[in-house]
Enzyme design. Structure first.
Site, short mmCIF file in Angstrom:
data_model
loop_
_atom_site.label_atom_id
_atom_site.label_comp_id
_atom_site.label_asym_id
_atom_site.label_seq_id
_atom_site.Cartn_x
_atom_site.Cartn_y
_atom_site.Cartn_z
N GLY A 49 78.85 28.63 46.79
CA GLY A 49 79.92 27.90 47.45
C GLY A 49 79.72 28.03 48.95
O GLY A 49 79.12 29.00 49.42
N GLN A 54 81.67 27.45 57.86
CA GLN A 54 80.52 28.36 57.86
C GLN A 54 79.29 27.76 58.53
O GLN A 54 78.36 28.50 58.89
CB GLN A 54 80.18 28.79 56.43
N CYS A 103 79.54 37.10 50.75
CA CYS A 103 79.78 35.90 51.55
C CYS A 103 78.58 35.66 52.45
O CYS A 103 78.06 36.60 53.06
CB CYS A 103 81.04 36.09 52.40
N LEU A 104 78.15 34.39 52.52
CA LEU A 104 77.00 34.06 53.37
C LEU A 104 77.28 34.38 54.84
O LEU A 104 76.34 34.59 55.61
CB LEU A 104 76.65 32.58 53.22
N HIS A 145 88.19 32.06 47.38
CA HIS A 145 87.34 32.55 48.45
C HIS A 145 86.97 31.41 49.41
O HIS A 145 87.08 31.55 50.63
CB HIS A 145 86.08 33.19 47.84
N GLU A 146 86.53 30.29 48.84
CA GLU A 146 86.10 29.17 49.69
C GLU A 146 87.27 28.56 50.44
O GLU A 146 87.16 28.21 51.62
CB GLU A 146 85.39 28.10 48.85
N HIS A 149 88.30 30.27 53.53
CA HIS A 149 87.48 29.95 54.71
C HIS A 149 88.10 28.83 55.54
O HIS A 149 87.91 28.76 56.76
CB HIS A 149 86.07 29.50 54.29
NI NI Z 1 82.28 33.06 52.00
#
Ligand code: NI
Length: 193
Positions: A49, A54, A103-104, A145-146, A149
Site C-alpha cells: 500500500g 508518501q 511503513c515505506l 494504516h494507509e 497517511h
Molecule cells: Ni505507511
C-alpha cells in the site's frame, strides 16, 4: 515507469492533512499519472500500500494491493489493487487486533499496533463514483494504516508501549517467541505497508 522517492518520517508533508480531491481532479490526466507513479513506486519498494503524501503529494489518494506472487510476502492474503480517493472510515467492529506494521516512510522498523478489526470505507473511485467497501482482519489494518497517511498520522504514533523494533531484532528476539504476546500474532504482519 516513474518511480518516485518515498519521503521518510520527519518530512513535513507526512504530517499534513492531505487535500480532498474534486471529481474533476480525480478524472484528470494529472491524477492518472499520479496513480501510475504510486503503483510504480509501490512495486519498486515492494509495498502493499502507498499513499500520495508518501511521494510528497498532499492529496487524499491511496492504493492498496497484494499480489499472490509476491515473493517477499508469500503469506499475505491476496488482494486486488484498489485505488481510493477521499476515504472515510467507519468502525464496524471495535474489537482490536494487533499486527507488526511496517511503513515505506519508516524504513527498517516494525511496530505492534492494535486497530479495530472491521471497518467500512466510503470513497471515490478512479471515475469519481462513490464506493463502499468492508475490510476485515489484516486488510482492515492495511486500509487504516494507509488512510492514516492522508491525515498526517504514522503508525509509530499508535504503537503499543515499548513495542517498536528494528526488523532484524524483531526476527531475532520477538518473532520466534510468540508466546510473549497475548495478542493473536500473525505471520502476515511482517508485510511492509
Ligand atoms: Ni505507511
Amino acid at each position: 515507469m516513474a518511480i518516485k522517492k518515498v519521503i521518510r518520517m520527519g518530512h513535513p508533508t507526512l504530517r499534513e492533512v492531505a487535500k480532498e480531491m474534486s471529481v474533476e481532479e480525480i478524472k484528470s490526466d494529472e491524477t492518472k499519472q499520479l496513480i501510475k507513479d504510486m503503483m510504480d513506486t509501490m512495486e519498486e519498494e515492494q509495498g502493499i500500500g502507498i499513499a500520495a503524501p508518501q511521494i510528497n503529494v498532499s492529496k487524499q489518494a491511496t492504493i492498496i494491493g497484494i499480489p499472490n506472487d509476491n515473493e517477499r510476502y508469500p503469506d499475505a492474503p491476496e488482494y486486488d489493487l484498489i485505488i481510493v480517493f477521499n476515504p472515510k472510515v467507519t468502525v464496524l467492529d471495535e474489537e482490536l487486533q494487533g499486527f507488526w506494521e511496517g511503513c515505506l516512510s519508516v524504513p527498517g522498523l516494525r511496530g505492534f499496533v492494535k486497530r479495530p478489526r472491521k471497518v467500512k470505507v466510503n470513497f471515490l473511485d478512479i471515475e469519481g463514483n462513490p464506493q463502499e467497501i468492508i475490510a476485515e482482519d489484516f486488510i482492515a489494518t492495511v486500509f487504516q494504516h494507509e488512510i492514516d497517511h492522508l491525515f498526517g498520522t504514522l503508525y509509530v504514533d499508535r504503537v503499543e508501549d515499548k513495542m517498536l523494533s528494528y526488523n532484524e531484532e524483531l526476527e531475532e528476539f520477538v518473532e520466534d517467541d510468540e508466546d510473549d504476546f497475548e495478542e493473536d500474532f500473525e505471520k502476515d504482519s511482517e508485510d511492509e505497508i
